[in-house]
Design a protein around this motif. Sequence first.
Motif, PDB file in Angstrom:
ATOM      1  N   SER A  49       0.819  -1.207   0.000  1.00 36.60           N
ATOM      2  CA  SER A  49       0.000   0.000   0.000  1.00 36.60           C
ATOM      3  C   SER A  49       0.853   1.256   0.000  1.00 36.60           C
ATOM      4  O   SER A  49       0.437   2.305  -0.508  1.00 36.60           O
ATOM      5  N   LEU A  50       2.075   1.152   0.542  1.00 35.42           N
ATOM      6  CA  LEU A  50       2.969   2.307   0.600  1.00 35.42           C
ATOM      7  C   LEU A  50       3.732   2.530  -0.707  1.00 35.42           C
ATOM      8  O   LEU A  50       4.168   3.644  -0.992  1.00 35.42           O
ATOM      9  N   SER A  51       3.900   1.460  -1.494  1.00 34.66           N
ATOM     10  CA  SER A  51       4.805   1.579  -2.643  1.00 34.66           C
ATOM     11  C   SER A  51       4.171   1.379  -4.008  1.00 34.66           C
ATOM     12  O   SER A  51       4.588   2.018  -4.975  1.00 34.66           O
ATOM     13  N   GLN A  52       3.184   0.514  -4.120  1.00 42.82           N
ATOM     14  CA  GLN A  52       2.793   0.085  -5.461  1.00 42.82           C
ATOM     15  C   GLN A  52       2.199   1.200  -6.316  1.00 42.82           C
ATOM     16  O   GLN A  52       2.386   1.223  -7.533  1.00 42.82           O
ATOM     17  N   HIS A  53       1.496   2.150  -5.702  1.00 39.37           N
ATOM     18  CA  HIS A  53       0.869   3.193  -6.513  1.00 39.37           C
ATOM     19  C   HIS A  53       1.919   4.066  -7.193  1.00 39.37           C
ATOM     20  O   HIS A  53       1.777   4.435  -8.362  1.00 39.37           O
ATOM     21  N   HIS A  54       2.995   4.404  -6.479  1.00 40.20           N
ATOM     22  CA  HIS A  54       4.049   5.219  -7.060  1.00 40.20           C
ATOM     23  C   HIS A  54       4.748   4.486  -8.195  1.00 40.20           C
ATOM     24  O   HIS A  54       4.892   5.013  -9.303  1.00 40.20           O
ATOM     25  N   VAL A  55       5.182   3.254  -7.925  1.00 41.37           N
ATOM     26  CA  VAL A  55       5.921   2.508  -8.936  1.00 41.37           C
ATOM     27  C   VAL A  55       5.042   2.223 -10.143  1.00 41.37           C
ATOM     28  O   VAL A  55       5.468   2.393 -11.301  1.00 41.37           O
ATOM     29  N   GLU A  56       3.806   1.810  -9.909  1.00 40.21           N
ATOM     30  CA  GLU A  56       2.926   1.489 -11.029  1.00 40.21           C
ATOM     31  C   GLU A  56       2.558   2.733 -11.824  1.00 40.21           C
ATOM     32  O   GLU A  56       2.329   2.661 -13.031  1.00 40.21           O
ATOM     33  N   ALA A  57       2.526   3.890 -11.160  1.00 39.10           N
ATOM     34  CA  ALA A  57       2.279   5.135 -11.879  1.00 39.10           C
ATOM     35  C   ALA A  57       3.431   5.430 -12.838  1.00 39.10           C
ATOM     36  O   ALA A  57       3.215   5.886 -13.975  1.00 39.10           O
ATOM     37  N   ARG A 105      14.820   3.545  -9.748  1.00 42.36           N
ATOM     38  CA  ARG A 105      14.779   4.804  -9.001  1.00 42.36           C
ATOM     39  C   ARG A 105      13.477   4.951  -8.228  1.00 42.36           C
ATOM     40  O   ARG A 105      13.474   5.436  -7.086  1.00 42.36           O
ATOM     41  N   ALA A 106      12.369   4.507  -8.812  1.00 45.08           N
ATOM     42  CA  ALA A 106      11.089   4.579  -8.109  1.00 45.08           C
ATOM     43  C   ALA A 106      11.076   3.642  -6.910  1.00 45.08           C
ATOM     44  O   ALA A 106      10.592   4.000  -5.820  1.00 45.08           O
ATOM     45  N   VAL A 107      11.593   2.430  -7.084  1.00 43.03           N
ATOM     46  CA  VAL A 107      11.658   1.469  -5.978  1.00 43.03           C
ATOM     47  C   VAL A 107      12.541   2.006  -4.858  1.00 43.03           C
ATOM     48  O   VAL A 107      12.207   1.894  -3.673  1.00 43.03           O
ATOM     49  N   CYS A 108      13.675   2.602  -5.210  1.00 47.78           N
ATOM     50  CA  CYS A 108      14.575   3.159  -4.196  1.00 47.78           C
ATOM     51  C   CYS A 108      13.911   4.313  -3.444  1.00 47.78           C
ATOM     52  O   CYS A 108      14.079   4.446  -2.230  1.00 47.78           O
ATOM     53  N   ASP A 109      13.167   5.136  -4.149  1.00 45.84           N
ATOM     54  CA  ASP A 109      12.451   6.235  -3.486  1.00 45.84           C
ATOM     55  C   ASP A 109      11.477   5.690  -2.448  1.00 45.84           C
ATOM     56  O   ASP A 109      11.373   6.207  -1.330  1.00 45.84           O
ATOM     57  N   ASP A 110      10.764   4.626  -2.812  1.00 49.90           N
ATOM     58  CA  ASP A 110       9.768   4.058  -1.903  1.00 49.90           C
ATOM     59  C   ASP A 110      10.398   3.295  -0.751  1.00 49.90           C
ATOM     60  O   ASP A 110       9.768   3.105   0.293  1.00 49.90           O
ATOM     61  N   PRO A 170       8.348 -19.184  -4.934  1.00 50.96           N
ATOM     62  CA  PRO A 170       8.869 -17.928  -4.385  1.00 50.96           C
ATOM     63  C   PRO A 170       8.164 -17.541  -3.094  1.00 50.96           C
ATOM     64  O   PRO A 170       6.947 -17.706  -2.953  1.00 50.96           O
ATOM     65  N   GLN A 171       8.932 -17.033  -2.134  1.00 46.51           N
ATOM     66  CA  GLN A 171       8.387 -16.636  -0.845  1.00 46.51           C
ATOM     67  C   GLN A 171       7.888 -15.195  -0.848  1.00 46.51           C
ATOM     68  O   GLN A 171       7.091 -14.808  -0.014  1.00 46.51           O
ATOM     69  N   ARG A 172       8.392 -14.398  -1.761  1.00 46.05           N
ATOM     70  CA  ARG A 172       7.989 -12.994  -1.866  1.00 46.05           C
ATOM     71  C   ARG A 172       8.425 -12.495  -3.238  1.00 46.05           C
ATOM     72  O   ARG A 172       9.027 -13.227  -4.011  1.00 46.05           O
ATOM     73  N   GLY A 173       8.124 -11.224  -3.540  1.00 42.31           N
ATOM     74  CA  GLY A 173       8.646 -10.619  -4.757  1.00 42.31           C
ATOM     75  C   GLY A 173       7.734 -10.644  -5.956  1.00 42.31           C
ATOM     76  O   GLY A 173       8.157 -10.318  -7.059  1.00 42.31           O
ATOM     77  N   TYR A 174       6.450 -11.032  -5.765  1.00 40.25           N
ATOM     78  CA  TYR A 174       5.563 -11.100  -6.926  1.00 40.25           C
ATOM     79  C   TYR A 174       5.357  -9.729  -7.554  1.00 40.25           C
ATOM     80  O   TYR A 174       5.254  -9.589  -8.777  1.00 40.25           O
ATOM     81  N   ARG A 175       5.306  -8.660  -6.733  1.00 40.28           N
ATOM     82  CA  ARG A 175       5.167  -7.313  -7.293  1.00 40.28           C
ATOM     83  C   ARG A 175       6.412  -6.960  -8.098  1.00 40.28           C
ATOM     84  O   ARG A 175       6.334  -6.412  -9.197  1.00 40.28           O
TER      85      ARG A 175
END
Length: 214
Positions: A74-82, A102-107, A134-139
């Motif tokens: 909820s904190l990151s996906q909207h920025h990166v997907e935008a 760069r977007a991932v690093c910002d978040d 996989p245990q995580r990382g689907y996004r």
Amino acid sequence: MVPDVKSSSTDGGGRERQRRRTRKAIVDATIELLGQGGNPSVGEIADAAEVSRRTVYLHFPSLEQLLLDATAGSLSQHHVEAVLSDPALPDDAATRVELLVRAVCDDAVATMDLGRRLIQLTTAPAPSVPATRPQRGYRRMSWIEKALEPARSQLDTDRYEQLVSALTVVIGWEAIIALHDIRGLPAREQKDVLAWTARTLVEAALKPSLHGGL
């Protein structure tokens, strides 16, 4: 040179994408329930995602892991997907991947504590989750595939899967934590190093003369 690595997901790519869609549906339902101000149970999340409780536990062995994943999302996906859905996004795969990094690093500034906890929870495979899943990382996987879309037709399947795997190493919490904890780099330098590394990987993969290995 790194030898060619044939991805085990090549034949099961469709199944893996379906698992990612199911996992996303579970997390999206959790985010919605959390947004309503509640503290949802696994049963409530399963109902909202229209899956069984067993399916929830196959993807998230503990409620804590699911809630952490949803909060981070909820904190990151909207920025990166935008960034990735911007009509002005270039067709150059290397530039798209750099923008993603760069977007991932910002978040990561807002999500790093959650990321560290998620990594801790998923380091050892849980009994309810197959060791090969996989245990995580689907996004992260979805974002990388979106960024690489312009290059997909230029690479054979094995080369494409190898590039996706290589990018998972430099995009995300793990890489940022390594640069922070081991190299002591500030956030701006972390971003620059990872953006350069990701761009270099894409450009190398797209050079025919280097197709013997990244």
